[in-house]
Design an enzyme around this catalytic site. Structure first.
Site, PDB file in Angstrom:
ATOM      1  N   HIS A  51     -13.141   2.321   0.560  1.00  0.00           N
ATOM      2  CA  HIS A  51     -13.053   1.274   1.591  1.00  0.00           C
ATOM      3  C   HIS A  51     -13.638  -0.054   1.073  1.00  0.00           C
ATOM      4  CE1 HIS A  51     -13.409   4.682   4.798  1.00  0.00           C
ATOM      5  NE2 HIS A  51     -12.122   4.360   4.643  1.00  0.00           N
ATOM      6  N   ILE A  74     -12.832   2.839  15.061  1.00  0.00           N
ATOM      7  CA  ILE A  74     -13.894   3.283  15.969  1.00  0.00           C
ATOM      8  C   ILE A  74     -14.958   2.181  16.111  1.00  0.00           C
ATOM      9  CG2 ILE A  74     -15.719   5.015  16.288  1.00  0.00           C
ATOM     10  CD1 ILE A  74     -13.904   6.978  14.666  1.00  0.00           C
ATOM     11  N   GLY A  75     -15.343   1.589  14.998  1.00  0.00           N
ATOM     12  CA  GLY A  75     -16.395   0.565  15.018  1.00  0.00           C
ATOM     13  C   GLY A  75     -16.019  -0.661  15.837  1.00  0.00           C
ATOM     14  N   ARG A 113      -2.615  -2.198  -3.370  1.00  0.00           N
ATOM     15  CA  ARG A 113      -3.823  -1.408  -3.132  1.00  0.00           C
ATOM     16  C   ARG A 113      -3.806  -0.212  -4.082  1.00  0.00           C
ATOM     17  NH1 ARG A 113      -4.998   3.352   0.973  1.00  0.00           N
ATOM     18  NH2 ARG A 113      -7.233   3.418   0.718  1.00  0.00           N
ATOM     19  N   ARG A 153     -12.566  15.157   7.867  1.00  0.00           N
ATOM     20  CA  ARG A 153     -13.414  15.477   6.709  1.00  0.00           C
ATOM     21  C   ARG A 153     -14.825  15.833   7.163  1.00  0.00           C
ATOM     22  NH1 ARG A 153     -11.675  10.163   4.230  1.00  0.00           N
ATOM     23  NH2 ARG A 153      -9.741  10.612   3.142  1.00  0.00           N
ATOM     24  N   HIS A 173     -18.122   1.055   8.333  1.00  0.00           N
ATOM     25  CA  HIS A 173     -16.660   1.106   8.448  1.00  0.00           C
ATOM     26  C   HIS A 173     -16.326   2.454   9.086  1.00  0.00           C
ATOM     27  CE1 HIS A 173     -12.388   0.515   6.986  1.00  0.00           C
ATOM     28  NE2 HIS A 173     -12.423   1.812   7.238  1.00  0.00           N
ATOM     29  N   LEU A 174     -16.069   2.438  10.401  1.00  0.00           N
ATOM     30  CA  LEU A 174     -15.885   3.692  11.129  1.00  0.00           C
ATOM     31  C   LEU A 174     -14.448   3.779  11.629  1.00  0.00           C
ATOM     32  CD1 LEU A 174     -19.202   3.505  13.230  1.00  0.00           C
ATOM     33  CD2 LEU A 174     -18.877   4.470  10.934  1.00  0.00           C
ATOM     34  N   ARG A 221     -10.309   8.730  20.235  1.00  0.00           N
ATOM     35  CA  ARG A 221     -10.017   8.490  21.660  1.00  0.00           C
ATOM     36  C   ARG A 221      -9.886   9.795  22.408  1.00  0.00           C
ATOM     37  NH1 ARG A 221      -5.672   4.188  19.802  1.00  0.00           N
ATOM     38  NH2 ARG A 221      -5.630   5.784  18.212  1.00  0.00           N
ATOM     39  N   ASN A 243     -13.526  -0.729  18.268  1.00  0.00           N
ATOM     40  CA  ASN A 243     -12.941  -0.474  19.595  1.00  0.00           C
ATOM     41  C   ASN A 243     -13.816   0.215  20.613  1.00  0.00           C
ATOM     42  OD1 ASN A 243     -10.099  -1.381  19.623  1.00  0.00           O
ATOM     43  ND2 ASN A 243     -10.048  -0.137  17.754  1.00  0.00           N
ATOM     44  N   GLU A 247      -8.265  -5.687   5.425  1.00  0.00           N
ATOM     45  CA  GLU A 247      -8.175  -5.258   4.029  1.00  0.00           C
ATOM     46  C   GLU A 247      -7.015  -5.925   3.303  1.00  0.00           C
ATOM     47  OE1 GLU A 247      -8.800  -1.167   5.843  1.00  0.00           O
ATOM     48  OE2 GLU A 247      -9.469  -0.807   3.801  1.00  0.00           O
ATOM     49  N   LYS A 307       3.523   0.836   2.940  1.00  0.00           N
ATOM     50  CA  LYS A 307       3.169  -0.185   3.941  1.00  0.00           C
ATOM     51  C   LYS A 307       3.143  -1.537   3.249  1.00  0.00           C
ATOM     52  CE  LYS A 307       0.125   2.561   6.878  1.00  0.00           C
ATOM     53  NZ  LYS A 307      -0.964   3.346   6.334  1.00  0.00           N
ATOM     54  N   ASN A 312       0.875  -1.177   0.000  1.00  0.00           N
ATOM     55  CA  ASN A 312       0.000   0.000   0.000  1.00  0.00           C
ATOM     56  C   ASN A 312       0.913   1.227   0.000  1.00  0.00           C
ATOM     57  OD1 ASN A 312      -1.787   2.050   0.486  1.00  0.00           O
ATOM     58  ND2 ASN A 312      -2.615   1.213   2.390  1.00  0.00           N
TER      59      ASN A 312
HETATM   60  P1  ADP Z   1      -7.770   4.680   9.279  1.00  0.00           P
HETATM   61  O1  ADP Z   1      -7.389   3.299   8.761  1.00  0.00           O
HETATM   62  O2  ADP Z   1      -8.863   5.352   8.513  1.00  0.00           O
HETATM   63  O3  ADP Z   1      -6.612   5.571   9.589  1.00  0.00           O
HETATM   64  P2  ADP Z   1      -8.573   3.240  11.685  1.00  0.00           P
HETATM   65  O4  ADP Z   1      -9.549   2.238  11.200  1.00  0.00           O
HETATM   66  O5  ADP Z   1      -7.240   2.774  12.132  1.00  0.00           O
HETATM   67  O6  ADP Z   1      -8.452   4.453  10.674  1.00  0.00           O
HETATM   68  O7  ADP Z   1      -9.277   4.027  12.895  1.00  0.00           O
HETATM   69  C1  ADP Z   1      -8.655   5.088  13.519  1.00  0.00           C
HETATM   70  C2  ADP Z   1      -9.655   5.699  14.493  1.00  0.00           C
HETATM   71  O8  ADP Z   1     -10.073   4.707  15.435  1.00  0.00           O
HETATM   72  C3  ADP Z   1      -9.058   6.848  15.282  1.00  0.00           C
HETATM   73  O9  ADP Z   1      -9.972   7.935  15.336  1.00  0.00           O
HETATM   74  C4  ADP Z   1      -8.909   6.238  16.658  1.00  0.00           C
HETATM   75  O10 ADP Z   1      -9.034   7.201  17.664  1.00  0.00           O
HETATM   76  C5  ADP Z   1     -10.061   5.279  16.712  1.00  0.00           C
HETATM   77  N1  ADP Z   1      -9.843   4.308  17.788  1.00  0.00           N
HETATM   78  C6  ADP Z   1      -8.890   3.366  17.868  1.00  0.00           C
HETATM   79  N2  ADP Z   1      -8.971   2.727  19.052  1.00  0.00           N
HETATM   80  C7  ADP Z   1      -9.989   3.303  19.754  1.00  0.00           C
HETATM   81  C8  ADP Z   1     -10.569   3.125  21.053  1.00  0.00           C
HETATM   82  N3  ADP Z   1     -10.111   2.201  21.879  1.00  0.00           N
HETATM   83  N4  ADP Z   1     -11.589   3.932  21.409  1.00  0.00           N
HETATM   84  C9  ADP Z   1     -12.052   4.872  20.570  1.00  0.00           C
HETATM   85  N5  ADP Z   1     -11.559   5.089  19.341  1.00  0.00           N
HETATM   86  C10 ADP Z   1     -10.549   4.331  18.939  1.00  0.00           C
END
Ligand code: ADP
Length: 391
Positions: A176, A325-326, A87, A235, A202-203, A278, A328, A378, A14, A7
């Site tokens: 995504h 986010i979704g 990717r 965004r 997908h959050l 977070r 965690n 992914e 990566k 990627n």
């Molecule tokens: P991307 O691949 O789009 O960079 P990710 O899927 O890795 O994003 O998600 C990153 C987001 O997930 C960040 O906003 C991060 O704060 C949130 N996140 C990760 N772990 C936690 C957690 N334990 N609680 C809340 N948000 C979290």
């Protein structure tokens, strides 16, 4: 059988090496600051490796040397890497699925550069670098947009003069796609059936929702670019397009500057001053009202789109949460799932509070609509697609 998944970004690369028999990741890492001073490789399980990487080609060489290294390496010969999966962000309408890379395919990817100016040119740099170092190894391009290519025209068209679609390809594409594809297939396995009406959330820092009917995407929240739809880390997501001119006049910015403002300074960051979810949660817990507003706005848009997609499919069987986010945080899932009882979601709040980053059911056994956390993968989708095409 091992597949290298790459990627490439404009100054980063990566990678993951995946064993296709076990489908397990056996090494991963990230080259950073390519083309800058202080370039380095962060290889999982080893110390950072500082090495000059004036271009992506040197970065790929450092990656391969590391994979072959006697101490921290995982392969004995480059022949063990049977293919490379890349990717690629934007397929435009040129490709509706993954494709084996040829010189013509590279040119075709480049034709879509102006729709993803930050991503496609960098993805091509990664492809060319790998071809320079491993000219005999088959390579495959896997697109972020491809999974959404099944959307019907009524879903992907913008209500603009038809010519901007035919002449300039302005339409919704969605992103995504590898994540939505992975989660769709895992959800079908969990539910034990293919003919599902599924909404996938997908959050992550970037965020999108898709509506998937019997395995095919019928709508998604992102558009011509990833700016449309949900509120994200930086965004804005959906805004009235007239905002662009209005803000340009008020803030004395040109169109590119406003677009940058909507992409980089808006979303959670714009509302709360913080973009990492977070940090926003921590600030909210300390009583920060803007942080609470940002989270309320984020969750409100998620639930609104789930409602819209339930209507688009005339029903819903399953809701899946994935990405940072979704997977965690219980908070967004709690807000969303406790507000969907009208659809038949019988939410298990206790369970939701306890689970993170694992496949888990979030609804009670008799819930009419099921909800799950399904951690995304992914890279595995890219590896599987690559394997399928080079076999
Ligand atoms: P991307 O691949 O789009 O960079 P990710 O899927 O890795 O994003 O998600 C990153 C987001 O997930 C960040 O906003 C991060 O704060 C949130 N996140 C990760 N772990 C936690 C957690 N334990 N609680 C809340 N948000 C979290």
């Amino acid at each position: 059988m091992k597949i290298l998944v790459v990627n490439a970004g404009s100054s980063s690369l990566k990678y993951q090496l995946i064993d296709m028999t076990s489908e397990k990741m056996i090494a991963k890492g990230n080259c950073e600051r390519i083309g800058e001073s202080g370039s380095l490789l962060e290889h999982s399980g080893g110390d950072d490796i500082f090495a000059p990487m004036p271009t992506h080609t040197e970065a790929v060489k450092v990656v391969l040397d590391t994979l072959l290294d006697k101490k921290i390496g995982v392969i004995k010969s480059l022949k063990e890497i049977c293919a490379v999966g890349h990717r690629v962000v934007h397929s435009g309408e040129t490709f509706t699925e993954s494709v084996k890379i040829t010189p013509k395919v590279i040119d075709q990817i480049a034709e879509n550069n102006d729709m993803a100016p930050l991503h496609n040119p960098a993805n091509i740099l990664g492809i060319k670098a790998c071809l320079a170092v491993m000219p005999k190894t088959p390579m495959v391009a896997v697109f972020d947009t491809a999974f959404h290519s099944t959307m019907p025209q009524k879903a992907y068209m913008y209500a603009l003069p038809y010519e901007v679609y035919t002449q300039h390809k302005v339409r919704k594409y969605g992103f995504h796609g590898t994540s939505h594809m992975f989660v769709a297939s895992e959800a079908a396995k969990l539910m034990g059936r293919e003919d599902l009406k599924l909404v996938i959330c997908h959050l992550g820092n970037g965020a999108s929702i898709s509506a998937v009917n019997a395995g095919k995407c019928i709508d998604t929240t992102m558009g011509l670019t990833p700016l449309q739809g949900l509120m994200m880390g930086t965004r804005s997501g959906d805004v009235d397009p007239a905002v662009v001119e209005y803000l340009g006049n008020k803030l004395n910015m040109n169109v590119s500057e406003v677009t940058n403002y909507l992409n980089k300074k808006s979303g959670m960051l714009g509302i709360s001053g913080l973009n990492d979810f977070r940090d926003v949660c921590d600030a909210m817990d300390k009583g920060d009202e803007r942080a609470k507003l940002a989270i309320d706005m984020f969750c409100y848009r998620v639930i609104k789109y789930i409602g819209a997609y339930a209507a688009a499919m005339n029903g819903i069987d399953c809701i899946a949460f994935t990405a940072g986010i979704g997977e965690n945080t219980y908070r967004v899932r709690d807000f969303v799932l406790s507000g969907l009882s009208f659809l038949g979601v019988d939410f298990d709040r206790e369970k939701n509070y306890k689970v993170r980053r694992v496949v888990a059911e979030l609804t009670k056994p008799n819930s009419k609509v099921k909800a799950f956390i399904i951690p995304t993968n992914e890279e595995l989708v890219i590896a599987r697609e690559t394997n399928r095409l080079v076999k």
